[in-house]
Design a protein around this motif. Structure first.
Motif, PDB file in Angstrom:
ATOM      1  N   PRO A  66     -77.157 105.210   3.209  1.00 56.27           N
ATOM      2  CA  PRO A  66     -75.869 105.333   3.902  1.00 56.27           C
ATOM      3  C   PRO A  66     -75.305 104.040   4.472  1.00 56.27           C
ATOM      4  CG  PRO A  66     -77.258 107.197   4.444  1.00 56.27           C
ATOM      5  CD  PRO A  66     -78.106 106.261   3.629  1.00 56.27           C
ATOM      6  N   ASN A  67     -76.163 103.113   4.912  1.00 56.02           N
ATOM      7  CA  ASN A  67     -75.630 101.849   5.431  1.00 56.02           C
ATOM      8  C   ASN A  67     -75.757 100.704   4.424  1.00 56.02           C
ATOM      9  OD1 ASN A  67     -78.348 101.446   5.489  1.00 56.02           O
ATOM     10  ND2 ASN A  67     -78.527 101.134   7.693  1.00 56.02           N
ATOM     11  N   ASP A  68     -76.016 101.054   3.162  1.00 52.16           N
ATOM     12  CA  ASP A  68     -76.017 100.099   2.050  1.00 52.16           C
ATOM     13  C   ASP A  68     -77.050  98.978   2.178  1.00 52.16           C
ATOM     14  OD1 ASP A  68     -74.006 101.428   0.672  1.00 52.16           O
ATOM     15  OD2 ASP A  68     -72.413 100.351   1.702  1.00 52.16           O
ATOM     16  N   ILE A  69     -78.096  99.175   2.963  1.00 52.67           N
ATOM     17  CA  ILE A  69     -79.060  98.091   3.096  1.00 52.67           C
ATOM     18  C   ILE A  69     -79.965  97.974   1.879  1.00 52.67           C
ATOM     19  CG2 ILE A  69     -79.104  98.166   5.617  1.00 52.67           C
ATOM     20  CD1 ILE A  69     -81.714  99.728   5.422  1.00 52.67           C
ATOM     21  N   ASP A  70     -79.850  98.917   0.933  1.00 57.35           N
ATOM     22  CA  ASP A  70     -80.655  98.803  -0.283  1.00 57.35           C
ATOM     23  C   ASP A  70     -79.847  98.239  -1.445  1.00 57.35           C
ATOM     24  OD1 ASP A  70     -79.119 101.097  -0.372  1.00 57.35           O
ATOM     25  OD2 ASP A  70     -80.616 102.315  -1.389  1.00 57.35           O
TER      26      ASP A  70
END
Length: 617
Positions: A344-348
């Motif tokens: 959800p927070n695009d850290i991947d």
């Protein structure tokens, strides 16, 4: 419209090749002549995202905060002309006492016996905050029963015999650390034997927690020999395969038979198979990767302007969202919309241009790979016009386990796939058909982002972003409908020959409300779900084959909606854009941009080509 081209010696340009193909395909060029025909539509400020139909009732979710807190199901009846007539509204506010305690109504199921089922997600996300389903009377709107299921229910479905309600509990992560409790994803099976159209209210009201079995992916629920080993860990942010546990699994969507459920594990890039008799997952199919040509840049011309150039060979993980099952010759197949999804927070995820940076930290691409890519992209593969802006997965592509990325890997494959349900093997993938078709037939809407003025802005991410899928048999032929969430198109594929002659798979229908041709209240933006209603369906008064699409919308300024289409293949369009001719020509212009170990070959991690580009291409 600017089209980016590449001219190897002796080869036609991309534009010339495609023009030749289209001239020879006996196709029509005007969008209005294609066989997906508008019938009616309804605007819903807070909904339209998920649709379901049975017994003459069309149900849709309507959940949000536009104009106040709204969490409900809207019911419509179909008229003989295919228009929608508003019927009952089912208020779900009481499912969690107050509307402000509800995050969203995530899915809905209509049953011909007279009831519906909605899945409801609470705002609270602690260990005791389970999702719930509300079972309601579709005529009166009264709630018959609420039952706890797993964490963050995403979709609800039912077995063909109507004896089991199935819920995919995604347990979507709520933060990068998950606090002190990481919620496990699961599938809930609600037994409802003996329910008929005459006794449904009494029978369903008598259900209790004893009728609900919820299966997470802990070892106790895995059949002998089944493990989570090798599945993608969506919480990982570093190259290499981080071991996956039950708390990392995120079920998304279910297609079922009477004996088992097939579940997409979107973030984990897999399909799980739950056996109802044993209550165990009898298989988890790792879907591997698919390599194909895409347009990987939204900035080919300048710092703010893109163009069309479908000539970057990129590996991607399918990471499917919706799925539908069908059978051919006694064999079950699963059709998936390969959207791709990130944390959800695009850290991947990261842009390729950010590889090797320290603040914020991003994994590096292998030095030898960078040298090769620079040779293919004029000395700078990280330029905006090359691969620099393409979003890739930070945790994928470390093939030699040395901590850097050897094969940049995108999320999603911009395609739909057909998988053998029993084995999980890839039977067909649509390759670059969607991007290629739009580039030639509707170039102004190429890889847009839900608006007609955002040309090419999604090329650096997930392109057209296939989200919704439906299957139909009409006039002795088989069709797959695909809704592209960002590009907004609704595509109709003739897949009748996908096994015997995959080159004959073709796009035979298309509709896009962004062209400005859609009547009704609108806008019709971002298809999220779709269903096919056969002309012979007992609840269909039109005598027509129908396609119903739920549009998600986007924020307060773009509302959700639902639309009804007539779906009939027109004579003369069945060869509109055949994969065989199209892919054969594109085979000659694949350049030498290979970001995998021999694009088009099965790799050591079980990945494969898309089945359209031949091995060794």
């Amino acid at each position: 419209m600017i089209v980016k081209t590449f001219r190897p010696a002796g080869l036609l340009s991309v534009t010339a090749v495609m023009a030749c193909l289209l001239a020879a395909s006996n196709c029509t060029t005007a969008r209005g002549q294609l066989p997906i025909t508008w019938l009616d539509g309804v605007r819903l400020p807070n909904g339209g995202e998920i649709v379901s139909f049975a017994g003459g009732r069309l149900l849709t979710t309507n959940s949000g905060t536009v104009g106040g807190v709204v969490h409900q199901i809207n019911s419509y009846t179909l008229t003989a002309s295919g228009s929608l007539s508003a019927a009952t509204t089912i208020d779900l506010t009481s499912v969690f006492t107050t509307g402000t305690a509800i995050n969203s109504v995530s899915s809905v199921l209509a049953d011909a016996r007279g009831f519906g089922v909605a899945s409801v997600i609470p705002v609270a996300s602690g260990s005791g905050n389970f999702g719930r389903v509300a079972i309601f009377d579709t005529t009166s709107g009264s709630i018959l029963k609420t039952l706890d299921v797993g964490y963050h229910p995403d979709s609800v479905s039912i077995t063909p015999d109507g004896t089991r309600i199935l819920v995919a509990n995604e347990a979507e992560v709520v933060s990068s650390t998950e606090g002190t409790f990481a919620r496990p994803g699961s599938v809930s099976v609600i037994d409802i034997p003996g329910v008929t159209s005459g006794n449904y209210a009494t029978s369903l009201a008598g259900l209790s927690a004893a009728n609900v079995a919820t299966y997470d992916f802990s070892a106790a629920n895995l059949a002998s020999g089944v493990t989570l080993s090798g599945l993608r860990n969506n919480r990982s942010q570093s190259p290499g395969q981080v071991p996956t546990t039950a708390t990392d699994i995120e079920p998304e969507y279910i297609a079922a038979t009477n004996t088992r459920a097939y579940i997409t594990l979107q973030e984990n890039n897999a399909i799980a198979v739950l056996d109802f008799t044993t209550g165990k997952y009898e298989a988890i199919h790792n879907l591997g990767s698919i390599t194909k040509l895409i347009d990987a840049s939204d900035r080919e011309i300048s710092s703010s302007q893109g163009s069309i150039g479908i000539n970057d060979s990129i590996r991607g993980l399918p990471m499917p969202d919706t799925m539908v099952r069908f059978s051919v010759g006694g064999t079950d197949y699963l059709v998936t919309a390969n959207e791709g999804d990130a944390h959800p927070n695009d850290i991947d995820t990261m842009r390729i241009s950010d590889e090797g940076t320290v603040s914020p930290a991003r994994p590096a691409i292998d030095a030898t790979v960078k040298s090769t890519l620079n040779g293919l992209y004029g000395g700078s593969f990280k330029a905006n016009a090359a691969l620099g802006r393409l979003n890739i997965l930070r945790d994928q592509g470390d093939t030699d386990s040395d901590g850097d990325i050897d094969v940049p890997t995108a999320l999603g494959t911009r395609s739909f796939s057909i998988w053998n349900a029993a084995t999980g093997t890839l039977a067909f993938d649509s390759g670059s058909l969607i991007e290629q078709w739009v580039a030639q037939k509707d170039p102004a809407l190429f890889n847009v982002n839900k608006t007609s003025t955002s040309f090419d802005t999604r090329s650096d991410d997930k392109g057209p972003e296939p989200e919704a899928v439906a299957f139909a048999t009409m006039f002795g032929r088989n069709y797959v409908f695909v809704g592209a969430e960002r590009q907004n198109g609704i595509f109709q594929f003739d897949i009748t020959d996908f096994l015997t002659n995959p080159g004959n798979v073709s796009i035979v229908g298309y509709y896009n409300a962004l062209s400005g041709t859609a009547p009704g209240a609108g806008p019709y933006v971002s298809p999220e779900s779709m269903l096919f209603i056969d002309a012979a369906d007992a609840g269909n008064p039109t005598g027509l084959h129908l396609l119903v699409v739920g549009f998600e919308g986007e924020g307060a300024s773009i509302n959700g909606s639902i639309a009804v289409f007539q779906a009939v293949p027109e004579p003369g369009t069945l060869t509109m854009f055949a994969a065989g001719a199209g892919m054969a020509a594109w085979h000659g212009i694949r350049r030498r941009r290979r970001l995998s170990h021999g694009a088009g070959r099965r790799t050591s991690d079980g990945s494969s080509s898309n089945g359209v580009f031949p091995d060794g291409a």
